[in-house]
Design a protein around this motif. Sequence first.
Motif, short mmCIF file in Angstrom:
data_model
loop_
_atom_site.label_atom_id
_atom_site.label_comp_id
_atom_site.label_asym_id
_atom_site.label_seq_id
_atom_site.Cartn_x
_atom_site.Cartn_y
_atom_site.Cartn_z
N ILE A 13 -14.64 17.44 41.38
CA ILE A 13 -14.39 18.68 40.63
C ILE A 13 -13.22 19.42 41.26
N GLU A 14 -13.21 19.43 42.59
CA GLU A 14 -12.13 20.08 43.32
C GLU A 14 -10.78 19.43 43.00
N LEU A 15 -10.78 18.10 43.04
CA LEU A 15 -9.56 17.34 42.74
C LEU A 15 -9.04 17.65 41.33
N LEU A 16 -9.96 17.70 40.37
CA LEU A 16 -9.55 17.98 39.00
C LEU A 16 -8.93 19.37 38.90
N LYS A 17 -9.49 20.31 39.68
CA LYS A 17 -8.90 21.65 39.69
C LYS A 17 -7.49 21.60 40.24
N ILE A 18 -7.33 20.84 41.34
CA ILE A 18 -6.03 20.76 41.99
C ILE A 18 -4.96 20.21 41.04
N VAL A 19 -5.33 19.23 40.21
CA VAL A 19 -4.34 18.68 39.29
C VAL A 19 -4.23 19.51 38.01
N GLY A 20 -4.79 20.71 38.05
CA GLY A 20 -4.56 21.65 36.96
C GLY A 20 -5.47 21.52 35.77
N ILE A 21 -6.69 21.01 35.99
CA ILE A 21 -7.65 20.99 34.90
C ILE A 21 -8.61 22.15 35.13
N ALA A 22 -8.50 23.14 34.25
CA ALA A 22 -9.19 24.40 34.49
C ALA A 22 -10.71 24.25 34.45
N ASN A 23 -11.22 23.74 33.34
CA ASN A 23 -12.68 23.65 33.19
C ASN A 23 -13.20 22.32 33.75
N SER A 24 -12.91 22.10 35.03
CA SER A 24 -13.19 20.78 35.59
C SER A 24 -14.68 20.45 35.67
N GLU A 25 -15.55 21.48 35.77
CA GLU A 25 -16.99 21.20 35.78
C GLU A 25 -17.44 20.53 34.48
N LYS A 26 -16.74 20.85 33.41
CA LYS A 26 -17.09 20.28 32.12
C LYS A 26 -16.39 18.93 31.93
N VAL A 27 -15.11 18.93 32.25
CA VAL A 27 -14.31 17.71 32.03
C VAL A 27 -14.85 16.52 32.83
N ILE A 28 -15.42 16.79 33.97
CA ILE A 28 -15.88 15.71 34.82
C ILE A 28 -16.93 14.83 34.11
N ASP A 29 -17.66 15.43 33.18
CA ASP A 29 -18.68 14.65 32.47
C ASP A 29 -18.20 14.15 31.11
N GLU A 30 -16.91 14.29 30.86
CA GLU A 30 -16.40 13.80 29.58
C GLU A 30 -15.85 12.39 29.72
N TYR A 31 -15.70 11.75 28.56
CA TYR A 31 -15.16 10.40 28.55
C TYR A 31 -13.66 10.46 28.24
N PRO A 32 -12.91 9.43 28.66
CA PRO A 32 -11.46 9.45 28.46
C PRO A 32 -11.04 9.78 27.03
N HIS A 33 -11.77 9.27 26.02
CA HIS A 33 -11.32 9.48 24.65
C HIS A 33 -11.43 10.94 24.22
N GLN A 34 -12.13 11.74 25.02
CA GLN A 34 -12.27 13.14 24.65
C GLN A 34 -11.11 14.00 25.17
N LEU A 35 -10.22 13.37 25.94
CA LEU A 35 -9.12 14.13 26.54
C LEU A 35 -7.78 13.78 25.89
N SER A 36 -6.83 14.72 25.99
CA SER A 36 -5.48 14.46 25.49
C SER A 36 -4.73 13.58 26.48
N GLY A 37 -3.59 13.03 26.04
CA GLY A 37 -2.80 12.16 26.91
C GLY A 37 -2.40 12.83 28.22
N GLY A 38 -1.96 14.08 28.12
CA GLY A 38 -1.55 14.80 29.31
C GLY A 38 -2.71 15.01 30.28
N MET A 39 -3.87 15.34 29.70
CA MET A 39 -5.07 15.53 30.52
C MET A 39 -5.45 14.24 31.23
N ARG A 40 -5.37 13.13 30.48
CA ARG A 40 -5.73 11.85 31.09
C ARG A 40 -4.80 11.51 32.24
N GLN A 41 -3.49 11.83 32.04
CA GLN A 41 -2.56 11.52 33.11
C GLN A 41 -2.86 12.40 34.32
N ARG A 42 -3.32 13.63 34.08
CA ARG A 42 -3.75 14.47 35.20
C ARG A 42 -4.93 13.82 35.91
#
Lengths: 313, 342
Positions: free
Chosen positions: B146-175
């Motif tokens: 979760i910390e790492l995701l925050k560092i790479v600029g993903i704001a709602n990382s507590e939520k994103v961590i439980d999402e699947y790749p197809h739920q994210l945009s290209g830029g988010m996935r590259q993050r």
Amino acid sequence: MFYIIRRLLLLVVTIALVSIITFAVFQILPGDPVRTMLGTEADETQIESLRNELGLNRPLHEQYVDWIKGLFTGDLGNSIRFSMPVSTLLMERLPVTLSVASMALIIVVLVALPLGIFVAKRQKKFSDVVLSSVTQLGMAIPSFWLGMILILYIGMNVDFFKISGYIPWSESIKGALSTLILPALTIAIPQIAVKFRYVRTSILEQMQLDYVRTIRSKGLPEKIVVYKHILKNALIPILTIFGLITAEVVAGTIIVEQVFALPGIGQLLITSISYRDFPLVQGIVMYITITVVFINFVVDILYSVIDPRIRLR
Amino acid sequence: MKSSTVENNKQKDVLLEVNDLRIYFDINRKKVAKAVDGVDFSIHKGETVALVGESGSGKSVTSLSVIGLVPMPPGKIISGTIKLEEQELLSLPEKSMRKVRGNDIGMIFQEPMTSLDPVFTIGNQIIESLVYHQRLSKKEARKQAIELLKIVGIANSEKVIDEYPHQLSGGMRQRVMIAIALSNNPKLLIADEPTTALDVTVQSQILKLMLKMKDTFNSSILLITHDMGVVAETADRVLVMYGGQIVEEAAVKELFLNPKHPYTMALLKTMPNLDQNLRRLPSIPGNVPPAHQFPEGCRFADRCEFVMEKCRQVAPELVRISDGHKARCHLPFLKGGEYDAQ
Ligand SMILES: Nc1ncnc2c1ncn2[C@@H]1O[C@H](COP(=O)(O)OP(=O)(O)OP(=O)(O)O)[C@@H](O)[C@H]1O
Ligand SMILES: [Mg+2]
């Protein structure tokens, strides 16, 4: 959730369609069950009265509605040949067929899956040419012949196995196994020969994909790469194949029950068709359909468990 | 091959040193593709080095060889050494190489759409390597992810961590890919065209993020791209690759102001210019020769504006032009470059 509801609807529609087709087919099929029952000597009045008795003179749609009602209440009419309720006959025979079929299915999964993974991991050692000849061989073997070979070389030599007849599970588990394993193997062996190569192909396809390179770039061991990531991804196409097997295995029981003299649905189906025992045939076809459609439903649900992308659609 | 005095002086803070690397691919019984054919370069600590060149010039194979992921077969290593600090990587057994991958080198790939496993959550894919390499418990690893995701600029990382790749945009996935690559604090970050598949606005965000991460984690970057604009924005030093070889190497400013190899000049011309208002990117006329039939002399000869008789007969060596500037061309002699024979 939405996905599951849609699949359920599909299930109901499929069964309804099959019921109409089954019903219609037996209306237009040549051969009159009443004449078959009464023999060639019967006169017209006799035939007519039996027709009335069986309800065969009523309008078709009424007959159909009655039959559907019976499907839900378990009253599928009486068998013409056995003079017994169709449902009783089915209940007697169904456990035998289901046992053989599910045992065959389990053997196929337990062997074909690991075998496919094994040869995929040793891609260089097992060339595709050799493996596809195994498959060709597996497809070419007629199952009645394979059944007889198993009887001859295993059934006759190993005391444990019975080579004909059936012992119910409730009587003796060991007994049931002794009558079921060889028939199950007869169905399973050709299936394994064909399906392990699908498993291999699916796994090899996955190995080419970008995400595998990412996992490797994380420095994770081959165990995690193959058994966690590749396997779960490969299960999606593999599941499709194994969904198809179900139908093939159910079909396989028909012949195998003859070879091993198992009193199952397959045997009953052959008898009922040759006697033009329409209520019985309809009942059997319906139950086979429901089984296959239901298993496909389960496969669809499993898809959504494995593949998160499906849940959205 | 030739080692200049400049490199000897900087030996102390060299992170990666590649020497005489040759990686060939067996295409069929007769054809061999010389994907990488005698490559030397080094990367210093804290440095961002760009590797540029057209499609098929061997950039990806070069970078994959550093992380030990060249598919073999069909690939085979013909010669060379790759040293990460004191460790020789090419001769390392697979097990030790896995440690290097997990701990010392992180890699980001071009296609964020397909580079993540579609059937596992983002979290799962970050956590697994934390658990494996750092022996963290699942719970600790999750916190760190979760910390790492925050560092790479993903704001709602507590939520994103439980999402699947197809739920994210290209830029988010590259993050997410960057988070994965950084998860074990690598000394070297390799990015193979990390922004090619992204929108222009997202592109510069991701590049900025990578540079920021380089400083935060005190690592070096090998950035592969064919976009000279990206090079100008990010790199300290540039390696220009053509036909499996490095044809020019220089500090970024020097390369843009004073390119020596005609190929580099041509590449620079393909850069979109603000006051030119071009609809289509110009491209270099002609094609890269296929890696299984390079010409005898200079590999760029057929497309070169300044081609001479000599170019078709003698393959040029990579020679020093000035401090830190090298080019593989016969031309600098003629143009009176500061070439000094060694
Ligand atoms: N798996 C492979 N099998 C056979 N040949 C390969 C393979 N990978 C690379 N090559 C050969 O190596 C050459 C260089 O490939 P590489 O992927 O390194 O190019 P690149 O510079 O990364 O190009 P791009 O900009 O398209 O990514 C290719 O032209 C091809 O001939
Ligand atoms: Mg590439």
